[in-house]
Each structure stands twice: as C-alpha cells, then as structure tokens.
Scaffold this active site. Sequence first.
Site, short mmCIF file in Angstrom:
data_model
loop_
_atom_site.label_atom_id
_atom_site.label_comp_id
_atom_site.label_asym_id
_atom_site.label_seq_id
_atom_site.Cartn_x
_atom_site.Cartn_y
_atom_site.Cartn_z
N SER A 47 13.20 -78.30 9.21
CA SER A 47 12.72 -77.48 7.97
C SER A 47 11.09 -77.08 8.00
O SER A 47 10.42 -78.30 8.12
CB SER A 47 13.13 -78.29 6.83
OG SER A 47 12.77 -77.56 5.68
N GLY A 48 10.92 -76.04 7.89
CA GLY A 48 9.43 -75.70 7.56
C GLY A 48 8.82 -75.15 8.86
O GLY A 48 7.55 -75.17 9.17
N THR A 93 12.92 -69.01 9.09
CA THR A 93 13.17 -68.07 8.24
C THR A 93 12.23 -66.78 8.51
O THR A 93 12.35 -65.53 8.52
CB THR A 93 12.99 -68.44 6.68
OG1 THR A 93 14.10 -69.53 6.69
CG2 THR A 93 13.44 -67.41 5.85
N ASN A 130 8.71 -77.92 2.62
CA ASN A 130 8.57 -76.39 2.92
C ASN A 130 8.74 -75.77 1.48
O ASN A 130 9.59 -76.08 0.68
CB ASN A 130 9.91 -75.82 3.84
CG ASN A 130 9.62 -74.22 4.04
OD1 ASN A 130 8.81 -73.67 3.39
ND2 ASN A 130 10.54 -73.57 4.87
N SER A 188 11.89 -73.42 1.24
CA SER A 188 13.05 -73.90 2.11
C SER A 188 14.27 -73.27 1.92
O SER A 188 14.83 -73.25 0.52
CB SER A 188 13.15 -75.38 1.91
OG SER A 188 13.95 -75.89 2.69
N SER A 189 14.87 -72.83 2.94
CA SER A 189 16.27 -72.30 2.75
C SER A 189 17.29 -73.49 2.36
O SER A 189 17.19 -74.23 3.15
CB SER A 189 16.75 -71.45 3.92
OG SER A 189 15.58 -71.00 4.63
N GLY A 245 17.11 -76.26 8.81
CA GLY A 245 16.57 -77.21 10.09
C GLY A 245 16.73 -78.54 9.61
O GLY A 245 17.27 -78.95 8.55
N GLU A 285 16.55 -82.33 8.79
CA GLU A 285 15.62 -82.84 7.57
C GLU A 285 15.55 -84.15 7.52
O GLU A 285 16.93 -84.92 7.58
CB GLU A 285 16.45 -82.06 6.41
CG GLU A 285 15.45 -81.36 5.33
CD GLU A 285 16.32 -80.51 4.42
OE1 GLU A 285 15.84 -79.22 4.20
OE2 GLU A 285 17.09 -80.99 3.81
N1 LIG Z 1 4.72 -66.76 11.80
C1 LIG Z 1 4.06 -67.20 10.76
N2 LIG Z 1 2.93 -66.85 10.35
C2 LIG Z 1 2.61 -67.14 9.10
N3 LIG Z 1 3.13 -68.25 8.27
C3 LIG Z 1 4.14 -68.67 8.99
C4 LIG Z 1 4.81 -68.31 9.89
N4 LIG Z 1 6.14 -68.80 10.07
C5 LIG Z 1 6.16 -69.91 8.98
N5 LIG Z 1 4.99 -69.68 8.26
C6 LIG Z 1 4.62 -70.39 7.02
O1 LIG Z 1 5.44 -71.62 6.89
C7 LIG Z 1 6.39 -71.56 5.82
C8 LIG Z 1 7.74 -72.11 6.20
O2 LIG Z 1 8.50 -71.30 7.07
P1 LIG Z 1 9.75 -70.97 6.82
O3 LIG Z 1 10.45 -69.82 7.88
O4 LIG Z 1 10.40 -70.74 5.76
O5 LIG Z 1 10.34 -72.36 7.56
P2 LIG Z 1 12.01 -72.66 8.00
O6 LIG Z 1 12.89 -71.46 7.61
O7 LIG Z 1 12.15 -73.18 9.23
O8 LIG Z 1 12.43 -73.96 7.18
C9 LIG Z 1 6.28 -70.04 5.50
O9 LIG Z 1 6.42 -69.95 4.06
C10 LIG Z 1 5.12 -69.58 5.71
O10 LIG Z 1 4.26 -70.14 4.77
MG LIG Z 2 14.43 -71.23 6.10
#
Ligand SMILES: Nc1ncnc2c1ncn2[C@@H]1O[C@H](COP(=O)(O)OP(=O)(O)O)[C@@H](O)[C@H]1O
Ligand SMILES: [Mg+2]
Length: 1037
Positions: free
Chosen positions: A117-118, A122, A167, A170-171, A399, A401
């Site tokens: 997660s994070g 996403t 996060n 977080s989804s 992811g 957690e």
């Molecule tokens: N490629 C990226 N560029 C900039 N920030 C990112 C990037 N990937 C993730 N982040 C940051 O990390 C945070 C969490 O990412 P997210 O995709 O929501 O994580 P996950 O879906 O894996 O839990 C996002 O809100 C963003 O702020």
């Molecule tokens: Mg996500």
Amino acid sequence: MVLGSEGVRVMESALTARDRVGVQDFVLLENYTSEAAFVENLRRRFKENLIYTYIGSVLVSMNPYKELEIYSRQHMDRYRGVSFFEISPHIYAVSDNAYRSMRTERRDQCILISGESGAGKTEASKKVLQYYAVTCPASEQVQTVKDRLLQSNPVLEAFGNAKTLRNDNSSRFGKYMDVQFDFRGAPVGGHILNYLLEKSRVVHQNHGERNFHIFYQLIEGGEEDLLRRLGLERNPQLYQYLVKGNCPKVSSINDRNEWKVVRKALSIIGFCEEEVEELLNIIASVLHLGNVHFEEEDSGSAAVTTETQIKYLARLLAVDGTLLKEALTHKKITAKGEELMSPLNLEQAASARDALSKAVYGRTFTWLVNKINASLAYKDEVYPTSRSASVIGLLDIYGFEVFQHNSFEQFCINYCNEKLQQLFIELTLKSEQEEYESEGIAWEPVPFFNNKIICDLVEEKFRGIISILDEECLRPGDASDITFLEKLEDTVGGHPHFVTHKLADGKVRKVLGRDEFRLLHYAGEVNYSVNGFLDKNNDLLFRNLKEVMCQSENNIVTQCFDRDELTDKKRPETTATQFKNSLAKLMEILMSKEPSYIRCIKPNDAKQPGRFDEMLIRHQVKYLGLMENLRVRRAGFAYRRRYEVFLQRYKPLCPETWPNWDGRLADGVSTLVKHLGYKPDEFKLGRSKIFIRFPKTLFATEDALEVKKHSIATILQSNWRGYRERSKYQRLRLAAIAIQSWWRGVLDRRRARIRKQAADTIRSFIKGFIYRNHPRCPENEYFLDYVRYSFLMNLRRNLPKNVLDKSWPKPPPALIEASEHLRKMCMQNMVRIYCRKTQPEWKNQMEQKVTASEIFRDKDSYPQSVPKLFVGTRLSTEEINPKVLQALANDKVKYAVAVTKYDRKGYRPRSRQLLLMSTFAVIVEQGKLKQRIDYSALRGISVSSLSDGVFVLHLPFEDKKQKGDVVLQTDHLIEALTKLAISADKVSCVNVSQDSIKFTVGRGKEALIDFTVGPELLITKAKNGHLSVTAPRLNSR
Ligand SMILES: Nc1ncnc2c1ncn2[C@@H]1O[C@H](COP(=O)(O)OP(=O)(O)O)[C@@H](O)[C@H]1O
Ligand SMILES: [Mg+2]
C-alpha cells in the site's frame, strides 16, 4: 518475460545513457546475487530521480513522492513504437510494449501492478491509461471513450479511496480494468471489475485515517443550496462517521478541488443531474445515519432519540420514516410460523444502523461501477456481433498491508496479494525454469520461495482458514470470534505459517494478543485480531431493514436492493468465500493474457520525497522476489524464440536461409547463427526454441537486420508492386470476361428469342396455310389475317395509277368480295377525280371521240386515229376563200377540211374544201360554193372498213337539184365525219361497209366503189367502171 517480436535494437548512444547512473537493467549488474548491490543500484538511481529500472522486462518502480517531469507528451512520443531497451526504462515503455504485442500478435495483454500500500500502484495504472489515451489513434467517438476511461478514475477514487496511515489516497477496493481496442488500435471501450470494498471504513476509521474521500469532498466542496437540500453542514466534525480517525483534514488533500473534479467527471461519464442528486442523497443519508442515536428505555430496548435525522433519512432515501425508525430498533423474527418484532438493545441497534450504512454504501459503490461500465461499454457499430476488440487489462489492487491492528479486511487484502504473488511465480520463476527443462537446456534450478503453501492455508477446502470461518458463521449455537480462533488452532495449528498466542513460544507470545492469530505471509508477518471476523464475514443486514430499503423511491436504492432478495431463502455466500471465488476468477482472466509486470516499491513510510529507507526497501525487494527474479533471468537466457519465429525474422541475414529454408527448422537456425558468428556460450538450441543469453547478441542481430531491411524492402516493394499490379490486372481481366460473357448471353438470348419467334411465326403460317380454307379458327387466324394484311398492303402499293389502268392485285379467296368493292370504289374515286379535273374542250373532245368510237369501231384506220386528238378545224379562216366566207356571212364555219372530190363520171379527183356549218355543209372550190348539203337532207354516210379516207354522202334521189351522192376523200376521215355526224345528228346513219359501197349517180343510176386490200392507197377507175380503192391493212384483226 520475453521480448515482443518487434525485437530490440541497440544504439551506441542509448547504451551509454543506459549505464550512466547505476544500471538500467538489473540483468547487467555485475554482482547479481548480492542484495546489497541490488539495493545500492536502486539507491543511486533514486537519488537521481531515476525511479524506473528493469529486471529483463519486469519494471521496478520506486515511488518518488514528488512530481517528476517525465510524464509529458514529449516523453510519451519518445516511447511510442520504440523497442523496449532502446531508451531508458519507463512505464511508457512497458505500456507501449504491451500495446504493440497486442497489435502485432493479436494477443490480449494484462499489466499487473503490485506492491504494498502506497507504493504507487494506482498512480502507475493511471499513467498507463493516460499513455493509451494520448498516444492511441482516435476518432471523435473514441475521444469520448478515452475521456470516460480517464474520468472513471477520479469518480472511483472519490468513492473507493481513503486516507490510511500508509497512503493518503489508498485504494480500499480492488480494481481490474479492461481497455478494449478495435482493429485500428483505438481504445473503444472498457470494463471494470471491482473487488471487495472495505465497507467497515464507512462506520469506523482507525486513528489517523479517514472515511472515503467523497464524504469530505461533499461537505467541503458542495454548494450551499446543495448542502441545504441534503440537510448537511459544512463541518465534518459534526458527523459521527467522520470523526473516528480524528483527522478530517489532510494537508496533501484538497477536498474542495477534488469535488469539482468529481462533479465534472460524473457528467463526462454520462450521469444526468437527477442521478447525481440521487447519488448524493445516498451519501448524505449515510452521514445522517451515523448521527442517529439511541437511548435505553426502561425495558432495556433501544429507542431513537434523533428525530431530525430520521426526517432527513426518510426524505433522502425516499422511505417511510416510521418504518425506518422501527426497523432500526427492532428485529423481525419468525417463531412457529409467526412473525414477531423483537426490540433490540442499544448495542444491537447501533450495529443494525452501522450494518445498514455499510450495506447502503457498499451497494451504491457496486452500482456506480456498473454505471461506469455501461458508459464504457464497447458498442461496435460496424460488426455488432463480432468480438473484434483486443484487450489490455490493468490490475491495480490493494497492496500488502500491515497495521498495528489488522482485521478481516487486511486478512482479505493480504490473501489477495498472496494470490498475485502466486501468479507471478507461476508465470515467471516457475514457468521459466520449467521451460528450460522441457526444452532440454542444461539448467541449474534457482531456488525460490513458493507461497502456494500460504495460499492453501487460507483457501483450501474444508481445512483452510476461510472454510473454518464459514463453518463458524453457519454453525448453530454460540459461535463467536473466539470459538473461531480456537477452531483455527485445532485445525491449522501445526502449519508453519500460522501462530497464535497459545501456540507461540515466549518471544512471539509477547507481541501476540490472545484474540490474535499470526500469518507468516510471503511479505512478512501479520497479526490479525479475530474481533469482528464473524460479523464481517456474515455481512448481515436485518430483514426488516432490507424491506424498508426495498420500498425506497430513490432509483439507485431500488436498483441496489432487489425485492427478490427478500423472498430468496438461500443463504448468501459469505464475504470471504465471495472474495475467494472472485479472486479465482481474476486469476483465470489474468492467466489467459500475456502479462507484463510493474513491481512498485515504496521508499519510506513517511510519504516523503528523497528518503531512502534501506530496511524497508530491502524488505520489499525480498518479499517481491526480485532477487530470485533476477537470478533466474541472469542464469537463464535473456531471450528465446521459437525456431520458426526466429528464422522467419532473421533469415534475410544469411544467404542459405534466404528467402526460404527447406530443411529442418533447427538446422536452419543453426546455419543462421553460425553465419552470424554467435559464440557457443551466447546461445543454446532447445527442442523448439533458440535461447540467447545476452541482450547484446540479439541487439547486434537486430542492427544487422535493420541495415539489411532496406535492400529487402526494395525487393519486397517490387514484388509487392508486381503482385499488386498482377492481381489488379487479373481482377480487370476477370471483370472484362464477366461482362463479355454476360453480354454474349444477352445477345444470344435475344437472338434465340427472335429465332423462336420466327419459327413460331413460320409454323403458325404453315398451319394457317393448311387450314386456310377452313372457317376462321385458332389455327388459321394468323395466316388469314396475314394474307389479308399483306393483300391490303400490296394493294396500297399497287393501286391503279389512272382510270385507264385496269391492273388490280389478285385478292385471296376470303377477300374477293371486298376486293371487288374496293376496286369499284377506287375506280369511282379516280373517275370522280378525273371528271372534276376535265375542261369543257376536253369534254367536247371526249364526246367526239366516244362518238367516233361508236361509229368507226370496225374501220381499219380507227385504232390509229384514237390517240390523235380532234382539232377544232383543219383549215383556218385564212385558208378559206374570203368570197366563200362572205357568202356564208351570217353563218359561222364550225369545221373546215380539205377533201378530194371524185367526179361521178370518170372519178376524176378534184381538190375541194368541206365546210361544216350549223345546219348544213358546203363543198367549196376556190371562191365558189359548189354544193350545199343540208343536214336534214343527208340520207346517210358510208365508209369502207379499210384504212382509206373515202366516204360517200348519201343524198336524196328525188332532189333534182342534187346530182346524186357525193364521193369524197380526206386524210382526216374519222375526225371530219364524226363532226359531221354530230352536227347533222346522223350518228346512226353512218354505215361502215366491208367490200363495196353502192351509191347513186343522179336520177337513180347506181355506181359501186370496190375496196380491196393492197400494199398502198390507190384510188382509180377500174375497168368495170367501178371506183376501185386499194388500201393497206393497218390492223390485222
Ligand atoms: N509516479 C509517481 N510520481 C509522483 N508521485 C507518486 C508516484 N507514484 C506514487 N506517488 C505518490 O504516492 C502516493 C500513493 O500512491 P498510490 O498509487 O496511491 O499507491 P498505491 O495505489 O500503491 O497504494 C500517491 O498519492 C502519490 O502522492
Ligand atoms: Mg492504490
């Protein structure tokens, strides 16, 4: 794992760029077995903001926690259509590679994004989607689909994402999205599968966490009158469901802006205003539900204390308020066939309320996904029934957690990650090694941890944790979370990946609560508290609450709560089982596609940019199996291709294999690589594939092909042109033949028709001829008509030209009578015309001629006289002696002609003139009137039947003055005598004698004129005293 058939191409410049900071591909790492070296490479690149690195074709992505300038349009263009290894690693390269594989190999693809997660899953999925939206070809219709695809994200995130400790966005649901492409490669549709929304978050949040974004967005961003309508106030602190985590505001989240984005996205996806209103009614009603309070009555049962909330709820959910109130505090039970309302206590009432909130929110979320799916649905207008779309699937699921307190949700989420890891192992580590074995390549197996054992622990039938949980849920009696834990200890107690407080040794026991069990996941140990497991798994909503919802007039609520549910006695599947089954289905979907992997790593737990927490990263590298992944990759061969594919692609590089290789494929490939100068350690030949160890070997080959391509292109071009022209010619030729034969057919059919007609005509003609004498009947009617017709036509052409023309076509028997009529009519007509045209002189002439014909018909010279017109007079006034004229002064000479008079004695010829007057005629000699003959005294006129001009005027004998009959001769006998006969009215007295004429010569003495035929006209006195006349025969009768 294997490169797309587009192949790879290396350029010097790209190679150096690739190696500038660390290595762009871990495969190139010197010390590839060292985890330290691996992490060090990650660190060096992370420091330079190089967040992407490959392991072969797997993309490792570090979360930068800051915006990087690497997602611009220019970047997208740079990666478009370029081979994987040509430029620096990027998520766009993976996206493009999947896209091209889909296009060229027509195989459905999927991109699996994993990480805890994070870690940026996403975000990664959004980048992929954006890449397709921007770079794929588009039409106007496709543009809407693209917009909808992109806009589905903010909507789903608003309703399904929340701030967690891990996060901020977080989804809280799993998402698998299919993007459908048509044959041109344009995105034309999409479909989303959603997995297990963390509904418990609606009613409870851990400290430092929030409820789903949409609640805060609505309260912060909603317009004043909207909030008024919903009965909400702009203060999240007022809502029980929003205060549990004690952090309504987060600095990284701008709820107000997000609200605008979501509203716009809703309308782009195709929500109408009413739908949005109804949706927001539901969201607001959940907040109001949270604020419904109960107090304990004396009896111990719960009663609602917040009437206003009930009022709002009744309006927003469009249900009956009193029924709702009752349903919130009572439970319907059936005892002995009777339904009873049993009151709930405080605790039960609160949980009934929360259950309703979760149900309403959870079902609305599912409705939302369905609605989005309907708007993304691929409508193939050209071939509605054909499945012409290819698909790229994008998996972005929660992811791994680990929290301080982990409950049923974490259990499910982590189980899901176990399954994904299993899939990764199946498709990469395991299958790759199995492939070497099956291809007969000498191979030292690389050990790796297979997490199947953990998956089995969770999902195995009868013995797995989910089975045991279900069993406890269904078991009658006093089942509770604790009895479930005990059952677990009994059943899976000995499992190496399972521990509880009771089973643990001292050290672990300290950190494990009595209500907890620990699973040793592939990604680490997680302690789960069993509290709430049974309830959450049962996901129970009291029947009477369901009934109230089923009566709602809110359209969305009615779609979410189906009345059939009330009558369906079958127990619904438990949450865990549902989840297990949907995961199994997902695995099937993913297995059927060609996967690409993006492995996300989070650099620190503080969500901070630039911080590289080595412990945390090492841990992720380990549990993601990246080292094993690399080792398999390195020990093995970077690329493999089936012989036929390899040979097909590179055969132009070797004269023996170009253009075609006839022998065994393996020999062909062997010949080819020998020609290319591959060293023995660079490749291996398997049973059906060639394996190439180093990327550079293939790069070099690709480069050579690139050079060669130009000459091949020319050959192909000319062949292709030739082929194209030939086929064009063939097409034209065939077309011409087709037209020709068609036209010939037409002509021949026409000819045959004519011939048939002709034959029919002839046949009916002949038949008609045979039957011609029968009365009219079908056999002869044509013939008769034809004969008639042709006679009439013939007649029309051959009508008599004038009254004298007696010709007339011979009529057929049937027309004899008609013909006769016609002939008469024709003649009458001609006569009528003739008569009308005739002048008086001519009439006169004709009368005279007719009279002449009556008189002289038998005379030999008559026929010759017919065509000669009668003239008015033969002698003009000048030729007559004026004395004569004088003597005849009061009478007009009607006709004068020169005559020869023969004396009565001797027959001497004397030249005289004969003048016809109105009542008499005179014979004139010079100026003397020699003899006057009154017409009344004229007894007759005789002529011969020969061609001589002799005639006798018979005069009365008793007339003393007359000296007997007068014998005259004239060249114009017929004319002169006709006129005389007419003038004297003596037509009937003209006598045509055969051989001789008797005449009187004074006082009764008679004489004779003899006529004979001779060669020429001769008038003499014969010896017998007769006047002899010889005349030639003009007409032989
Ligand atoms: N490629 C990226 N560029 C900039 N920030 C990112 C990037 N990937 C993730 N982040 C940051 O990390 C945070 C969490 O990412 P997210 O995709 O929501 O994580 P996950 O879906 O894996 O839990 C996002 O809100 C963003 O702020
Ligand atoms: Mg996500």
